[in-house]
Design a protein around this motif. Structure first.
Motif, PDB file in Angstrom:
ATOM      1  N   PHE A 281      38.830  36.588  27.439  1.00  0.00           N
ATOM      2  CA  PHE A 281      37.855  37.654  27.655  1.00  0.00           C
ATOM      3  C   PHE A 281      37.050  37.414  28.931  1.00  0.00           C
ATOM      4  N   ARG A 282      36.813  36.155  29.257  1.00  0.00           N
ATOM      5  CA  ARG A 282      36.068  35.848  30.473  1.00  0.00           C
ATOM      6  C   ARG A 282      36.859  36.260  31.714  1.00  0.00           C
ATOM      7  N   ALA A 283      38.176  36.268  31.618  1.00  0.00           N
ATOM      8  CA  ALA A 283      39.012  36.729  32.733  1.00  0.00           C
ATOM      9  C   ALA A 283      39.174  38.244  32.720  1.00  0.00           C
ATOM     10  N   ASP A 284      39.327  38.845  31.543  1.00  0.00           N
ATOM     11  CA  ASP A 284      39.543  40.292  31.448  1.00  0.00           C
ATOM     12  C   ASP A 284      38.327  41.081  31.912  1.00  0.00           C
ATOM     13  N   THR A 285      37.123  40.583  31.635  1.00  0.00           N
ATOM     14  CA  THR A 285      35.912  41.346  31.922  1.00  0.00           C
ATOM     15  C   THR A 285      35.665  41.504  33.420  1.00  0.00           C
ATOM     16  N   PRO A 286      35.692  40.422  34.231  1.00  0.00           N
ATOM     17  CA  PRO A 286      35.512  40.636  35.671  1.00  0.00           C
ATOM     18  C   PRO A 286      36.613  41.485  36.305  1.00  0.00           C
ATOM     19  N   ALA A 287      37.803  41.440  35.732  1.00  0.00           N
ATOM     20  CA  ALA A 287      38.871  42.290  36.257  1.00  0.00           C
ATOM     21  C   ALA A 287      38.499  43.769  36.100  1.00  0.00           C
ATOM     22  N   THR A 288      37.859  44.095  34.989  1.00  0.00           N
ATOM     23  CA  THR A 288      37.380  45.464  34.769  1.00  0.00           C
ATOM     24  C   THR A 288      36.290  45.807  35.771  1.00  0.00           C
ATOM     25  N   TYR A 289      35.326  44.902  35.932  1.00  0.00           N
ATOM     26  CA  TYR A 289      34.229  45.130  36.872  1.00  0.00           C
ATOM     27  C   TYR A 289      34.753  45.317  38.303  1.00  0.00           C
ATOM     28  N   ARG A 290      35.697  44.469  38.687  1.00  0.00           N
ATOM     29  CA  ARG A 290      36.220  44.554  40.062  1.00  0.00           C
ATOM     30  C   ARG A 290      36.895  45.897  40.316  1.00  0.00           C
ATOM     31  N   GLY A 291      37.660  46.364  39.335  1.00  0.00           N
ATOM     32  CA  GLY A 291      38.334  47.645  39.500  1.00  0.00           C
ATOM     33  C   GLY A 291      37.332  48.783  39.677  1.00  0.00           C
ATOM     34  N   ALA A 292      36.263  48.764  38.881  1.00  0.00           N
ATOM     35  CA  ALA A 292      35.245  49.811  38.984  1.00  0.00           C
ATOM     36  C   ALA A 292      34.516  49.715  40.320  1.00  0.00           C
ATOM     37  N   TYR A 293      34.208  48.495  40.737  1.00  0.00           N
ATOM     38  CA  TYR A 293      33.531  48.293  42.024  1.00  0.00           C
ATOM     39  C   TYR A 293      34.391  48.817  43.173  1.00  0.00           C
ATOM     40  N   GLN A 294      35.664  48.458  43.179  1.00  0.00           N
ATOM     41  CA  GLN A 294      36.548  48.870  44.270  1.00  0.00           C
ATOM     42  C   GLN A 294      36.706  50.388  44.316  1.00  0.00           C
ATOM     43  N   ALA A 295      36.755  51.025  43.134  1.00  0.00           N
ATOM     44  CA  ALA A 295      36.879  52.486  43.100  1.00  0.00           C
ATOM     45  C   ALA A 295      35.630  53.143  43.680  1.00  0.00           C
TER      46      ALA A 295
END
Length: 345
Positions: A281-295
């Protein structure tokens, strides 16, 4: 957990730029690095707070916020981290954390008996004094304190906030400010009630036609409880700026979820406190944040709301992931980790 899903009309990029261009504070160039710099010695605004030139994009604001804001352990982790990356964030305080367990009868939630709440009170006198010290450190560092109301009465704890009238919301807010004033008088709290300009409702619930007028009457200027499709620019309703909680794609699930730690936890494993999946979960969560940030960064540059709690769910996976992301994103070029009130300015 979110009970309802609302779709809102997006402000397009041109309109967003036009709105920001009307805000004139300074003609300095945009700050190249990340961070929410405080005013300089002359009292001038930070470099990024200025009128946009024609065609210039706004910085990418990232709005970290933490509901409850009562955990000493989490304050001790997040405050030095934020300082190290020049970030500002918002702590949405549950007002009854300023009451000791022995003072619980001072609170009476709308429609509930005195001393009842769906969350705990502040603990011992020493616990409350520790919280006051943490809040004082936060405001001295430039962090914002907002409201997470008091009793946290979500659906099932009736009468829950989703059914409250404007008068009930007004009573809840009046008690919140009463507890702040009491802590200022008796415990040396340095949070000025006039600086508490918004917050987030328990469980993101509420009848907004009832809640928004009470917020306005209490002097609030913003809310961050309602959801939107993707990252959208805030919109003003009934005198209150709504900073939307975005539905974004979670790569690990291949579907959209409201970007809040509890919602991610619920969708990932039905909110079971399974510490064996902490690393996942610690890896999955920043991946979500990064995608939203990049968009957002490559698109409309709307402020990105990163909503969390001071919690240790799933072995602290979501709290640590958020801290990881704060350390990463707040130093990016053209990126400002700011408070809600700073973005409104």
């Amino acid at each position: 957990m979110i009970r309802r899903r609302r779709t809102v009309l997006a402000l397009n990029v041109a309109l967003a730029l036009t709105l920001l261009a009307l805000l004139v504070f300074d003609d300095a160039p945009a700050q190249e690095g990340g961070g929410a710099s405080p005013p300089n010695a002359a009292g001038r605004p930070p470099a990024w707070l200025h009128k946009l030139r024609p065609g210039q994009k706004p910085p990418q604001f990232v709005l970290f916020s933490f509901d409850g804001a009562g955990s000493h352990e989490h304050w001790q982790r997040v405050l030095p981290l934020a300082k190290s990356v020049n970030a500002h964030f918002s702590g949405f305080l549950s007002g009854i954390y300023l009451l000791t367990n022995d003072q619980r009868d001072q609170y009476q939630g709308p429609g509930h008996r005195p001393g009842k709440a769906s969350i705990g009170f502040g603990g011992s006198d020493a616990d409350v004094r520790t919280l006051v010290a943490d809040l004082n450190t936060a405001v001295a560092q430039g962090q914002e304190i907002g409201t997470h109301y008091n009793g946290h009465f979500c659906t099932g704890a009736e009468p829950s906030v989703g059914h409250w009238t404007t008068a009930a919301w007004g009573d809840e807010l009046a008690q919140f400010f009463q507890f702040v004033d009491q802590a200022r008088a008796q415990r040396g709290l340095n949070v000025d009630p006039a600086t508490i300009r918004g917050g987030r409702t328990p469980c993101l619930e509420g009848d907004w036609n009832q809640a928004l007028p009470a917020m306005r009457a209490a002097g609030l200027r913003y809310d961050s409880s309602q959801s939107s499709e993707g990252v959208r620019w805030p919109e003003q309703r009934d005198g209150i700026w709504e900073f939307w909680m975005p539905y974004v794609k979670v790569p690990a699930l291949n579907k959209k979820v409201i970007m809040m730690d509890y919602n991610l936890w619920f969708q990932l494993n039905h909110a079971r406190n399974d510490a064996t999946r902490t690393a996942e979960f610690r890896a999955d969560t920043p991946a979500t944040y990064r995608g939203a940030y990049q968009a957002a960064f490559g698109g409309n540059r709307a402020p990105l709301v990163v909503a969390n709690h001071f919690n240790d769910w799933a072995g602290g996976a979501f709290a640590k992931a958020t801290e990881d992301f704060m350390g990463e994103v707040c130093t990016k070029p053209e990126t400002i980790c700011a408070t809600y009130s700073e973005v409104i300015r």
